[in-house]
Design a protein around this motif. Structure first.
Motif, PDB file in Angstrom:
ATOM      1  N   UNK A   1       6.125 -34.984 -66.841  1.00 46.72           N
ATOM      2  CA  UNK A   1       5.714 -33.657 -67.294  1.00 46.72           C
ATOM      3  C   UNK A   1       5.360 -32.756 -66.123  1.00 46.72           C
ATOM      4  N   UNK A   2       5.913 -31.547 -66.123  1.00 49.22           N
ATOM      5  CA  UNK A   2       5.582 -30.536 -65.122  1.00 49.22           C
ATOM      6  C   UNK A   2       4.122 -30.138 -65.315  1.00 49.22           C
ATOM      7  N   UNK A   3       3.408 -29.949 -64.230  1.00 43.97           N
ATOM      8  CA  UNK A   3       1.996 -29.592 -64.316  1.00 43.97           C
ATOM      9  C   UNK A   3       1.782 -28.116 -64.617  1.00 43.97           C
ATOM     10  N   UNK A   4       2.846 -27.331 -64.673  1.00 45.39           N
ATOM     11  CA  UNK A   4       2.696 -25.909 -64.994  1.00 45.39           C
ATOM     12  C   UNK A   4       2.553 -25.708 -66.493  1.00 45.39           C
ATOM     13  N   UNK A   5       3.580 -26.076 -67.269  1.00 45.50           N
ATOM     14  CA  UNK A   5       3.532 -25.890 -68.726  1.00 45.50           C
ATOM     15  C   UNK A   5       4.073 -27.087 -69.490  1.00 45.50           C
ATOM     16  N   UNK A   6       3.970 -28.280 -68.900  1.00 44.92           N
ATOM     17  CA  UNK A   6       4.306 -29.532 -69.588  1.00 44.92           C
ATOM     18  C   UNK A   6       5.764 -29.703 -69.985  1.00 44.92           C
TER      19      UNK A   6
ATOM     20  N   UNK B   1      10.539 -23.174 -65.753  1.00 49.18           N
ATOM     21  CA  UNK B   1      10.145 -21.997 -64.979  1.00 49.18           C
ATOM     22  C   UNK B   1      10.444 -22.121 -63.493  1.00 49.18           C
ATOM     23  N   UNK B   2      11.194 -23.164 -63.100  1.00 51.32           N
ATOM     24  CA  UNK B   2      11.638 -23.278 -61.717  1.00 51.32           C
ATOM     25  C   UNK B   2      10.698 -23.970 -60.751  1.00 51.32           C
ATOM     26  N   UNK B   3       9.578 -24.518 -61.228  1.00 52.87           N
ATOM     27  CA  UNK B   3       8.706 -25.282 -60.330  1.00 52.87           C
ATOM     28  C   UNK B   3       9.497 -26.459 -59.763  1.00 52.87           C
ATOM     29  N   UNK B   4       9.132 -26.885 -58.572  1.00 52.70           N
ATOM     30  CA  UNK B   4       9.766 -28.062 -57.969  1.00 52.70           C
ATOM     31  C   UNK B   4       8.702 -28.888 -57.283  1.00 52.70           C
ATOM     32  N   UNK B   5       8.955 -30.204 -57.214  1.00 54.85           N
ATOM     33  CA  UNK B   5       7.982 -31.145 -56.682  1.00 54.85           C
ATOM     34  C   UNK B   5       8.654 -32.095 -55.696  1.00 54.85           C
TER      35      UNK B   5
ATOM     36  N   UNK C   1       6.051 -21.864 -60.168  1.00 50.66           N
ATOM     37  CA  UNK C   1       4.656 -21.502 -60.380  1.00 50.66           C
ATOM     38  C   UNK C   1       3.674 -22.676 -60.412  1.00 50.66           C
ATOM     39  N   UNK C   2       4.122 -23.930 -60.431  1.00 47.22           N
ATOM     40  CA  UNK C   2       3.187 -25.065 -60.467  1.00 47.22           C
ATOM     41  C   UNK C   2       2.339 -25.093 -59.196  1.00 47.22           C
ATOM     42  N   UNK C   3       1.054 -25.433 -59.348  1.00 50.33           N
ATOM     43  CA  UNK C   3       0.156 -25.544 -58.205  1.00 50.33           C
ATOM     44  C   UNK C   3      -0.474 -26.936 -58.109  1.00 50.33           C
TER      45      UNK C   3
END
Length: 142
Positions: free
Chosen positions: A66-71, A89-93, A104-106
Motif C-alpha cells: 500500500x502506498x503511504x499517500x492514499x493507500x 498519484x505518481x508517488x515512487x519509493x 506526493x508520498x512523504x
C-alpha cells in the motif's frame, strides 16, 4: 520449524549485522521465481501479510503493498529505474529502503528481506509483526 505459504516448511533465519543484535525472522515462501519477471511487480500473500514483489536489475524485492499517500495498491503500479511507482498519484519509493523518492508520498513503505533459492522467492517477516495495510483508513478509524 515454521510453516510457510502453501504448507511448505520454512526455517527461522537470523538477520543482523555486526555490532547490532540479531533479529529472528520467519522465512516464508512467497512465489516461484518465474512468477516475477524482470520489470514486473505482482501481489502475493503470506498469511495475513500482503506484499508487492518486484524484480529490478535481476534482483527480487518485497515491500508492503500500500502506498503511504492514499493507500493505492503498489502492485498495480509500475517499476521505474529508481524504484516502484504508485499508479494513483505518481508517488515512487526506493525498493531497498522504502523511502519516498517522488511526491506526493512523504512516508516510507515497509521493505522486507528477500532471498531467492532453488527457483523460489522467500521473504523474512518478524514473528508477531502486524501486517502492513492501508494506513490512511486505519488512521481515519481511530
Amino acid at each position: 520449524r515454521f510453516i510457510g505459504v502453501s504448507g511448505t516448511a520454512a526455517t527461522p533465519a537470523r538477520c543482523g549485522t555486526r555490532g547490532r543484535p540479531s533479529t529472528v525472522r520467519e522465512v516464508v515462501r512467497l512465489a516461484r521465481s518465474g512468477q516475477v519477471p524482470e520489470g514486473i511487480v505482482r501481489r502475493f500473500y503470506a498469511g495475513e501479510h500482503e506484499f508487492a514483489v518486484a524484480r529490478l536489475g535481476g534482483k527480487a524485492y518485497a515491500t508492503s503493498n500500500y502506498c503511504t499517500h492514499l493507500d493505492c495498491l503498489l502492485s498495480s503500479g509500475k517499476l521505474r529505474d529508481d524504484g516502484i511507482g504508485c499508479s494513483c498519484h505518481g508517488s515512487a519509493f526506493d525498493l531497498e529502503t522504502g523511502e519516498p523518492i517522488s511526491p506526493p508520498a512523504t512516508e516510507p513503505i515497509k521493505t522486507f528481506p528477500v532471498e531467492e533459492r532453488d527457483g523460489e522467492i522467500f521473504v523474512g517477516v518478524r514473528p508477531g509483526e502486524a501486517p502492513a495495510g492501508p494506513t490512511r483508513r486505519m488512521r481515519r478509524e481511530l
